[in-house]
Design a protein around this motif. Structure first.
Motif, short mmCIF file in Angstrom:
data_model
loop_
_atom_site.label_atom_id
_atom_site.label_comp_id
_atom_site.label_asym_id
_atom_site.label_seq_id
_atom_site.Cartn_x
_atom_site.Cartn_y
_atom_site.Cartn_z
N GLU A 242 17.55 -8.24 -1.80
CA GLU A 242 16.56 -9.36 -1.37
C GLU A 242 15.78 -8.57 -0.35
OE1 GLU A 242 17.32 -13.03 1.77
OE2 GLU A 242 18.83 -12.43 0.64
N GLN A 243 16.33 -7.49 0.35
CA GLN A 243 15.55 -6.93 1.64
C GLN A 243 14.28 -5.97 0.75
OE1 GLN A 243 17.13 -4.41 4.42
NE2 GLN A 243 15.42 -4.78 5.84
N HIS A 244 14.83 -5.52 -0.61
CA HIS A 244 13.54 -4.62 -1.07
C HIS A 244 12.66 -5.70 -1.49
CE1 HIS A 244 11.94 -2.82 -4.95
NE2 HIS A 244 12.20 -4.20 -5.27
N TYR A 245 12.75 -6.83 -1.84
CA TYR A 245 11.69 -7.94 -2.39
C TYR A 245 10.99 -8.39 -1.11
CZ TYR A 245 13.59 -7.67 -6.91
OH TYR A 245 13.72 -7.14 -8.21
N ASP A 246 11.88 -8.56 -0.06
CA ASP A 246 11.34 -9.02 1.30
C ASP A 246 10.13 -8.05 1.71
OD1 ASP A 246 12.55 -11.25 1.29
OD2 ASP A 246 14.27 -10.75 2.84
N ILE A 247 10.58 -6.60 1.83
CA ILE A 247 9.50 -5.57 2.23
C ILE A 247 8.40 -5.60 1.69
CG2 ILE A 247 9.38 -3.43 2.89
CD1 ILE A 247 12.25 -3.31 3.90
N ILE A 248 8.45 -5.50 0.09
CA ILE A 248 7.18 -5.40 -0.44
C ILE A 248 6.50 -6.77 -0.35
CG2 ILE A 248 8.32 -6.41 -2.76
CD1 ILE A 248 5.65 -3.72 -2.49
N SER A 249 6.85 -7.80 -0.12
CA SER A 249 6.18 -9.08 -0.06
C SER A 249 5.54 -8.92 1.31
CB SER A 249 7.27 -10.33 0.15
OG SER A 249 6.45 -11.53 0.35
N ALA A 250 6.04 -8.51 2.12
CA ALA A 250 5.43 -8.37 3.56
C ALA A 250 4.43 -7.30 3.71
CB ALA A 250 6.52 -7.87 4.61
N MET A 251 4.49 -6.38 2.69
CA MET A 251 3.34 -5.31 2.50
C MET A 251 2.20 -5.95 2.11
SD MET A 251 2.70 -1.79 0.49
CE MET A 251 2.34 -2.73 -0.97
N ILE A 252 2.37 -6.64 0.86
CA ILE A 252 1.27 -7.43 0.12
C ILE A 252 0.69 -8.43 1.08
CG2 ILE A 252 1.07 -8.81 -1.74
CD1 ILE A 252 3.05 -7.47 -3.35
N LYS A 253 1.42 -9.28 1.81
CA LYS A 253 0.96 -10.37 2.64
C LYS A 253 0.16 -9.45 3.64
CE LYS A 253 4.18 -13.99 1.65
NZ LYS A 253 4.83 -13.46 0.46
N SER A 254 0.35 -8.34 4.30
CA SER A 254 -0.26 -8.06 5.25
C SER A 254 -1.59 -7.34 4.79
CB SER A 254 0.65 -6.55 5.83
OG SER A 254 1.73 -7.10 6.43
N VAL A 255 -1.62 -6.68 3.50
CA VAL A 255 -2.79 -6.32 2.70
C VAL A 255 -3.63 -7.58 2.76
CG1 VAL A 255 -3.89 -5.08 0.88
CG2 VAL A 255 -1.73 -4.27 1.68
N ARG A 283 2.35 -2.25 -7.58
CA ARG A 283 2.08 -3.48 -6.85
C ARG A 283 0.61 -3.61 -6.28
NH1 ARG A 283 4.91 -7.08 -8.72
NH2 ARG A 283 3.94 -8.38 -6.87
N LEU A 284 0.12 -2.46 -5.77
CA LEU A 284 -1.10 -2.35 -5.12
C LEU A 284 -2.34 -2.31 -6.23
CD1 LEU A 284 -0.73 0.62 -2.59
CD2 LEU A 284 -0.98 -1.84 -2.06
N VAL A 285 -1.96 -2.18 -7.33
CA VAL A 285 -2.92 -2.06 -8.56
C VAL A 285 -3.07 -3.64 -8.73
CG1 VAL A 285 -3.44 -1.81 -11.02
CG2 VAL A 285 -2.66 0.21 -9.64
N ILE A 286 -1.97 -4.35 -8.89
CA ILE A 286 -2.05 -6.06 -8.99
C ILE A 286 -2.88 -6.63 -7.81
CG2 ILE A 286 -0.52 -7.80 -9.39
CD1 ILE A 286 1.54 -6.07 -10.46
N LEU A 287 -2.44 -6.27 -6.78
CA LEU A 287 -3.17 -6.75 -5.73
C LEU A 287 -4.73 -6.60 -5.67
CD1 LEU A 287 -1.77 -6.67 -1.89
CD2 LEU A 287 -4.08 -6.11 -2.25
N ALA A 288 -5.16 -5.30 -5.90
CA ALA A 288 -6.49 -5.19 -5.78
C ALA A 288 -7.03 -6.11 -6.85
CB ALA A 288 -6.67 -3.52 -6.41
N SER A 289 -6.67 -6.51 -7.81
CA SER A 289 -7.28 -7.68 -8.60
C SER A 289 -7.15 -8.82 -8.16
CB SER A 289 -6.81 -7.14 -10.28
OG SER A 289 -7.72 -8.04 -11.35
N GLU A 290 -5.80 -9.24 -7.79
CA GLU A 290 -5.61 -10.80 -7.61
C GLU A 290 -6.28 -11.22 -6.07
OE1 GLU A 290 -1.69 -13.38 -6.32
OE2 GLU A 290 -1.20 -11.40 -7.38
N ASP A 291 -6.34 -10.12 -5.21
CA ASP A 291 -6.48 -10.91 -3.87
C ASP A 291 -7.75 -10.06 -3.41
OD1 ASP A 291 -3.95 -12.39 -3.06
OD2 ASP A 291 -3.11 -10.10 -3.45
N VAL A 326 -3.73 1.87 0.75
CA VAL A 326 -3.42 0.66 1.23
C VAL A 326 -4.19 0.28 2.63
CG1 VAL A 326 -1.67 1.44 3.31
CG2 VAL A 326 -1.21 -0.69 1.93
N VAL A 327 -4.82 1.04 3.13
CA VAL A 327 -5.81 1.08 4.27
C VAL A 327 -6.98 0.52 3.72
CG1 VAL A 327 -7.25 1.92 6.10
CG2 VAL A 327 -4.82 2.68 5.74
N TYR A 328 -7.49 1.08 2.63
CA TYR A 328 -8.74 0.60 1.90
C TYR A 328 -8.72 -0.74 1.47
CZ TYR A 328 -12.79 0.62 -1.15
OH TYR A 328 -14.09 0.31 -1.91
#
Length: 429
Positions: A242-255, A283-291, A326-328
């Motif tokens: 659960e924490q594994h998914y919580d932390i990756i979710s937190a990173m994605i939402k922060s970006v 996950r960052l590749v997906i985020l770059a296209s989705e968000d 991730v900063v970019y």
């Protein structure tokens, strides 16, 4: 510390399996009826490429395959072998020998084209049996001529359960460790930190034992000790992840929320907790296209480049690449317009299967052309600005819109350009 604890040979080397049957993991290749097991049982060993991460048994399997078919074994490393040394090994084959020797080349992806080409003749003629080992995808790192002469087998990282079995075998069977009384409380932690790498797990265990408090009996190997020797803070992931998914979710939402500091913090939490760098990069590749999408098309290019770089370089240097990307992404303009557009299009496609309009079909035969295929299609490049207003959707879907330009500079520029194209076409009628 017991006087005989230290050994000249590292634990990982001492625990190298002595037979194929003793290997832990890789059942898809080595279990009864599996491909490599069938080959050696038949006394046959073709040239092969073993593809997989570090520390999962590529070198060991190569040695044991050669031993199982009673072949001479020559080991080379692409890191320090040139064409001259390679040819010396290839030319050293005894012409009277009935069976060809096995030439093992570690890191074969590091051979340049000339070095790989030097292997072709010997492999083709059967003068040698090549076993290449690579951590990179052979389709991209081994030239096609050599690849076509080898069967590629993918080795899988060991599961946490298999790493635990490796550790337990070391405690029970190693001639040094079995003399000690050891309480291995950090077995699960070592298994997670190893990321499927048996060699890394054994190295961690050995270093922890060497660092343990010698006044204790048994020697206590707990999480705190492993954290010290691994020089990392252990982030505890609960049993169901659960924490594994919580932390990756937190990173994605922060970006997504354009907060680079929070994004860096959550990513750092994952990295120090042992999360594989390539998982984060994907996950960052997906985020770059989705968000971000067309608000900044370079975001996807940079994220994809980061993924490939992380896979080829690995930790700890991969953290630098991940930090940059991730900063970019966090500081980039954002848009989910294309994400929403493809979802809307797919939702409609599940309900509608309208035929392709005749003017959009290829009239490749006379019969098709007589049936109207391709008739009425206007080739845009024949018109001003390479644009001609015509319908590209089925008649019943004419005017349907999936994509809406978001309110960012790049997409608004595209919107203005499209409007200009249509106005120019209208004025030319």
């Amino acid at each position: 510390m017991p006087p005989n604890f230290h050994a000249d040979t590292p634990l990982a080397q001492r625990m190298r399996p002595a037979s194929l049957a003793a290997i832990i993991g890789q059942e898809h290749l080595l279990a009864t009826g599996a491909p490599l097991r069938r080959l050696v049982e038949q006394g046959h060993l073709p040239s092969i490429i073993l593809h997989g991460e570090a520390g999962i048994g590529k070198t060991t399997i190569a040695m044991l395959l050669a031993d199982a078919v009673n072949r001479p074994f020559h080991a080379l490393s692409a890191l320090n072998t040139g064409v001259k040394q390679l040819r010396e090994v290839l030319d050293s084959k005894d012409s009277l020998a009935f069976e060809s020797p096995v030439v093992f080349i570690d890191e074969i992806h590091r051979f340049n084209k000339a070095q790989q080409d030097a292997l072709l003749g010997a492999v083709e003629s059967g003068d040698i049996t090549l076993i290449g080992a690579t951590t990179e995808n052979p389709s991209f790192s081994v030239n096609n001529a050599l690849l076509s002469r080898c069967q590629v087998y993918r080795l899988e990282p060991l599961t946490p359960e298999q790493i635990s079995a490796v550790l337990q075998r070391a405690l029970l069977e190693d001639h040094v460790l079995k003399k000690l009384t050891i309480d291995l409380q950090a077995q699960d932690t070592i298994s997670k930190l190893a990321h499927g790498d048996a060699r890394k797990a054994l190295n961690l265990l050995e270093l922890a034992i060497q660092t343990a408090d010698t006044r204790q009996s048994p020697l206590i190997i707990d999480d705190a000790l492993v954290a010290r020797v691994a020089q990392t803070a252990l982030v505890r992931y609960d049993k169901d992840g659960e924490q594994h998914y919580d932390i990756i979710s937190a990173m994605i939402k922060s970006v997504r929320g354009s907060d680079p500091d929070a994004a860096l913090y959550w990513m750092a939490r994952m990295l120090v907790g042992g999360e594989p760098a390539d998982f984060i990069a994907r996950r960052l590749v997906i985020l770059a296209s989705e968000d971000i999408g067309n608000a900044n098309p370079n975001a996807l290019l940079l994220a994809d480049a980061a993924l490939r770089s992380v896979q080829s370089i690995g930790m700890p240097e991969a953290r630098i690449i991940l930090g940059q990307v991730v900063v970019y992404l966090a500081t980039s303009a954002k848009s989910n317009s294309t994400y929403k557009a493809i979802n809307a299009a797919m939702a409609l496609a599940e309900k509608d299967a309208s035929p392709v309009p005749l003017h959009l079909r290829n009239g490749v035969t006379k019969l098709m052309r007589n049936q109207g295929y391709g008739q009425g299609y206007a080739y845009p490049h024949d018109y001003p600005n390479h644009y001609y207003p015509q319908s590209y959707l089925p008649e019943n879907l004419a005017g349907t819109s999936f994509y809406e330009f978001a309110d960012n500079q790049r997409e608004q520029h595209s919107k203005q350009f499209m409007a200009w194209l249509k106005s120019q076409a209208a004025s030319n009628d």
